[in-house]
Design a protein around this motif. Structure first.
Motif, PDB file in Angstrom:
ATOM      1  N   VAL A   1      11.437   2.212 -10.772  1.00 59.49           N
ATOM      2  CA  VAL A   1      12.159   2.012  -9.357  1.00 59.49           C
ATOM      3  C   VAL A   1      12.169   0.619  -9.229  1.00 59.49           C
ATOM      4  CG1 VAL A   1      12.371   2.668  -7.228  1.00 59.49           C
ATOM      5  CG2 VAL A   1      11.809   4.228  -8.915  1.00 59.49           C
ATOM      6  N   GLU A   2      13.325   0.049  -8.904  1.00 60.72           N
ATOM      7  CA  GLU A   2      13.502  -1.290  -8.026  1.00 60.72           C
ATOM      8  C   GLU A   2      13.854  -1.210  -6.844  1.00 60.72           C
ATOM      9  OE1 GLU A   2      15.959  -5.424  -8.719  1.00 60.72           O
ATOM     10  OE2 GLU A   2      16.294  -3.775 -10.042  1.00 60.72           O
ATOM     11  N   PHE A   3      12.958  -1.881  -5.718  1.00 59.03           N
ATOM     12  CA  PHE A   3      13.352  -2.335  -4.530  1.00 59.03           C
ATOM     13  C   PHE A   3      14.101  -3.712  -4.356  1.00 59.03           C
ATOM     14  CE2 PHE A   3       9.983   0.477  -2.195  1.00 59.03           C
ATOM     15  CZ  PHE A   3      10.517   1.763  -2.877  1.00 59.03           C
ATOM     16  N   TYR A   4      15.112  -3.398  -3.510  1.00 58.67           N
ATOM     17  CA  TYR A   4      15.742  -4.693  -3.450  1.00 58.67           C
ATOM     18  C   TYR A   4      16.360  -4.938  -2.181  1.00 58.67           C
ATOM     19  CZ  TYR A   4      20.031  -2.046  -4.765  1.00 58.67           C
ATOM     20  OH  TYR A   4      21.128  -1.184  -4.739  1.00 58.67           O
TER      21      TYR A   4
ATOM     22  N   LEU B   1       5.680   7.054 -11.177  1.00 56.14           N
ATOM     23  CA  LEU B   1       6.691   5.801 -11.158  1.00 56.14           C
ATOM     24  C   LEU B   1       5.991   4.593 -11.396  1.00 56.14           C
ATOM     25  CD1 LEU B   1       8.411   6.710  -7.653  1.00 56.14           C
ATOM     26  CD2 LEU B   1       9.419   7.129  -9.830  1.00 56.14           C
ATOM     27  N   LYS B   2       7.001   3.631 -11.731  1.00 61.14           N
ATOM     28  CA  LYS B   2       6.360   2.154 -11.589  1.00 61.14           C
ATOM     29  C   LYS B   2       7.423   1.445 -10.713  1.00 61.14           C
ATOM     30  CE  LYS B   2       4.492  -1.646 -12.745  1.00 61.14           C
ATOM     31  NZ  LYS B   2       3.195  -2.056 -12.100  1.00 61.14           N
ATOM     32  N   ILE B   3       7.001   1.006  -9.649  1.00 59.83           N
ATOM     33  CA  ILE B   3       7.989   0.286  -8.617  1.00 59.83           C
ATOM     34  C   ILE B   3       7.825  -1.063  -8.687  1.00 59.83           C
ATOM     35  CG2 ILE B   3       8.701   0.109  -6.253  1.00 59.83           C
ATOM     36  CD1 ILE B   3       7.543   2.993  -5.746  1.00 59.83           C
ATOM     37  N   THR B   4       8.751  -1.823  -8.680  1.00 58.95           N
ATOM     38  CA  THR B   4       8.933  -3.373  -8.842  1.00 58.95           C
ATOM     39  C   THR B   4       9.537  -3.673  -7.492  1.00 58.95           C
ATOM     40  OG1 THR B   4      10.974  -3.587 -10.182  1.00 58.95           O
ATOM     41  CG2 THR B   4       8.668  -3.698 -11.341  1.00 58.95           C
TER      42      THR B   4
ATOM     43  N   LYS C   1      17.070   1.194  -6.902  1.00 55.11           N
ATOM     44  CA  LYS C   1      17.598   1.884  -8.142  1.00 55.11           C
ATOM     45  C   LYS C   1      16.397   2.368  -9.167  1.00 55.11           C
ATOM     46  CE  LYS C   1      20.676  -2.318  -8.606  1.00 55.11           C
ATOM     47  NZ  LYS C   1      21.015  -3.475  -9.350  1.00 55.11           N
ATOM     48  N   ILE C   2      16.845   3.568  -9.574  1.00 54.65           N
ATOM     49  CA  ILE C   2      15.822   4.339 -10.458  1.00 54.65           C
ATOM     50  C   ILE C   2      16.625   4.311 -11.802  1.00 54.65           C
ATOM     51  CG2 ILE C   2      15.159   6.802 -10.766  1.00 54.65           C
ATOM     52  CD1 ILE C   2      15.544   7.385  -8.015  1.00 54.65           C
ATOM     53  N   ASN C   3      15.570   4.179 -12.874  1.00 54.19           N
ATOM     54  CA  ASN C   3      15.855   3.912 -14.071  1.00 54.19           C
ATOM     55  C   ASN C   3      14.859   4.412 -14.892  1.00 54.19           C
ATOM     56  OD1 ASN C   3      16.791   3.655 -16.633  1.00 54.19           O
ATOM     57  ND2 ASN C   3      16.250   1.158 -16.838  1.00 54.19           N
TER      58      ASN C   3
ATOM     59  N   GLN D   1       0.570  -1.037   0.170  1.00 52.90           N
ATOM     60  CA  GLN D   1       0.039  -0.061  -0.086  1.00 52.90           C
ATOM     61  C   GLN D   1       0.800   1.318  -0.096  1.00 52.90           C
ATOM     62  OE1 GLN D   1      -2.994   0.818  -0.637  1.00 52.90           O
ATOM     63  NE2 GLN D   1      -3.031   2.839   0.084  1.00 52.90           N
ATOM     64  N   VAL D   2       1.941   1.090   0.702  1.00 54.72           N
ATOM     65  CA  VAL D   2       3.010   2.410   0.609  1.00 54.72           C
ATOM     66  C   VAL D   2       3.558   2.444  -0.801  1.00 54.72           C
ATOM     67  CG1 VAL D   2       5.138   3.132   1.691  1.00 54.72           C
ATOM     68  CG2 VAL D   2       3.462   1.800   3.007  1.00 54.72           C
ATOM     69  N   ILE D   3       3.742   1.333  -1.411  1.00 50.56           N
ATOM     70  CA  ILE D   3       4.453   1.669  -2.731  1.00 50.56           C
ATOM     71  C   ILE D   3       3.370   2.089  -3.457  1.00 50.56           C
ATOM     72  CG2 ILE D   3       4.858   0.115  -4.580  1.00 50.56           C
ATOM     73  CD1 ILE D   3       6.516  -1.913  -2.790  1.00 50.56           C
ATOM     74  N   ASN D   4       2.032   1.762  -3.606  1.00 52.68           N
ATOM     75  CA  ASN D   4       0.713   2.197  -4.314  1.00 52.68           C
ATOM     76  C   ASN D   4       0.821   3.833  -4.145  1.00 52.68           C
ATOM     77  OD1 ASN D   4       0.351  -0.264  -5.354  1.00 52.68           O
ATOM     78  ND2 ASN D   4      -1.406  -0.669  -3.821  1.00 52.68           N
ATOM     79  N   GLU D   5       0.983   4.174  -2.882  1.00 44.75           N
ATOM     80  CA  GLU D   5       0.843   5.499  -2.660  1.00 44.75           C
ATOM     81  C   GLU D   5       1.950   6.338  -3.047  1.00 44.75           C
ATOM     82  OE1 GLU D   5      -1.482   8.375  -2.007  1.00 44.75           O
ATOM     83  OE2 GLU D   5      -2.417   6.453  -1.352  1.00 44.75           O
ATOM     84  N   LEU D   6       3.400   5.833  -3.276  1.00 47.64           N
ATOM     85  CA  LEU D   6       4.397   6.470  -3.813  1.00 47.64           C
ATOM     86  C   LEU D   6       4.165   6.529  -5.267  1.00 47.64           C
ATOM     87  CD1 LEU D   6       7.286   4.602  -2.082  1.00 47.64           C
ATOM     88  CD2 LEU D   6       7.056   6.880  -2.203  1.00 47.64           C
ATOM     89  N   GLN D   7       3.556   5.613  -6.084  1.00 48.60           N
ATOM     90  CA  GLN D   7       3.155   5.771  -7.230  1.00 48.60           C
ATOM     91  C   GLN D   7       2.252   6.532  -7.600  1.00 48.60           C
ATOM     92  OE1 GLN D   7       4.200   1.315  -9.268  1.00 48.60           O
ATOM     93  NE2 GLN D   7       2.275   1.695  -8.005  1.00 48.60           N
ATOM     94  N   ASN D   8       1.169   6.964  -6.628  1.00 49.44           N
ATOM     95  CA  ASN D   8       0.138   8.081  -6.752  1.00 49.44           C
ATOM     96  C   ASN D   8       0.607   9.376  -6.782  1.00 49.44           C
ATOM     97  OD1 ASN D   8      -2.170   6.340  -7.157  1.00 49.44           O
ATOM     98  ND2 ASN D   8      -2.110   6.120  -4.829  1.00 49.44           N
TER      99      ASN D   8
END
Length: 304
Positions: free
Chosen positions: A296-299, A252-255, A290-292, A241-248
């Motif tokens: 954005v990729e979380f790892y 961004l498209k966060i994986t 990582k930002i491209n 849900q936090v990721i969804n809000e970041l995208q709002n």
């Protein structure tokens, strides 16, 4: 019927708009122009020529002669068709009283309802209501998140796909995202009803459902929603849900592959600086990113 015939010719394209306006300068052709526009949106059904020819060849020719429709009756049918289009157009032009508001990524919008209630719509949200029926029924539909300051009066209802909220006059915040539903009461009292739950919230109480299941009715301590100050705050909220809000809030498209997105997060992120926002979310969870471009990729990062 010279004028009617001229209108039909204009409607069929045999007479230009300039010609008919010059011929009848005293007439207001604005509604007819709108009707002509809507009429052109209707498409004629496609005909299978080969099938039609085969069907024609199989027909018997020993049938009575077709009736000839008098010319005047054909003109009447054309006038009737114009009237149908006029009535249809009139509905869309004059009787459709739906009022709608929409926001995109990182956008908010503030507006006043007909009863002077105030609404602040958060990013990626939609809200609509029937303006004509508002005095008798203060009823609106919300998808996304909004903060309401409701004037006292008759029942005020906010409908969402996850549940409905009813008040008489109060301040409250509603957040309805995919598989997430939260209501916070700041003033007065709020009735929250979902498929399986019915709760009356007092000031300082929050109601939260995740994946259509009640998670908690708990206390919170804030005078206003944090997003009104360009910040999103969370208390034991799943990471997805936090990721969804970041995208709002950011384009961004966060994986987050191989990461437990159900892990609970408490904290906040700013709406004004992407790197600071990403750090605020990832560092407490021992993640990196990582930002491209807009991706954005979380790892998980390995500690030295």
């Amino acid at each position: 019927m010279s004028k009617e015939q001229d209108i039909l010719k204009w409607f069929d394209g045999e007479l230009s708009t300039a010609d008919i306006k010059s011929k009848y300068p005293e007439e207001d052709f604005s509604v007819l122009e709108k009707s002509a526009f809507y009429a052109k949106q209707f498409s004629v059904p496609k005909v299978d020529a080969e099938a039609a020819l085969t069907d024609f060849k199989t027909r018997t020719f020993n049938k009575p002669e077709p009736k000839v429709i008098p010319l005047q009756f054909k003109q009447f049918l054309k006038v009737a068709a114009v009237l149908v289009v006029l009535l249809t157009s009139s509905y869309f032009l004059f009787f459709n009283n739906e009022k709608a508001y929409n926001t995109g990524v990182a956008q908010t919008e503030t507006f006043t309802l007909p009863d002077d209630s105030e609404v602040i719509l958060n990013a990626n949200s939609t809200l609509d209501y029937n303006e004509k029926a508002w005095k008798e029924n203060r009823n609106l539909n919300l998808k996304g998140e909004a903060f309401f300051k409701v004037t006292k009066g008759e029942k005020f209802t906010v409908n969402t796909s996850a549940g409905s909220i009813q008040v008489l006059g109060t301040q409250f915040n509603v957040k309805q995202r995919d598989n997430y539903f939260e209501v916070q009461c700041y003033e007065g009292s709020v009735s929250v009803r979902s498929a399986n739950e019915h709760v009356i919230l007092k000031p300082g109480k929050t109601f939260r459902m995740v994946n259509e299941k009640l998670v908690e009715v708990a206390d919170f301590n804030a005078e206003n929603p944090s997003w009104l100050q360009n910040e999103s705050s969370f208390n034991n909220v799943p990471l997805w849900q936090v990721i969804n809000e970041l995208q709002n809030q950011y384009n961004l498209k966060i994986t987050a592959q191989n990461i437990d997105k159900d892990v609970l997060f408490s904290g906040s992120f700013t709406h004004n600086d992407l790197n600071i926002a990403l750090q605020a979310v990832t560092i407490p969870l021992k993640l990196s990113y990582k930002i491209n471009g807009n991706n954005v990729e979380f790892y998980y990062y390995e500690a030295n």
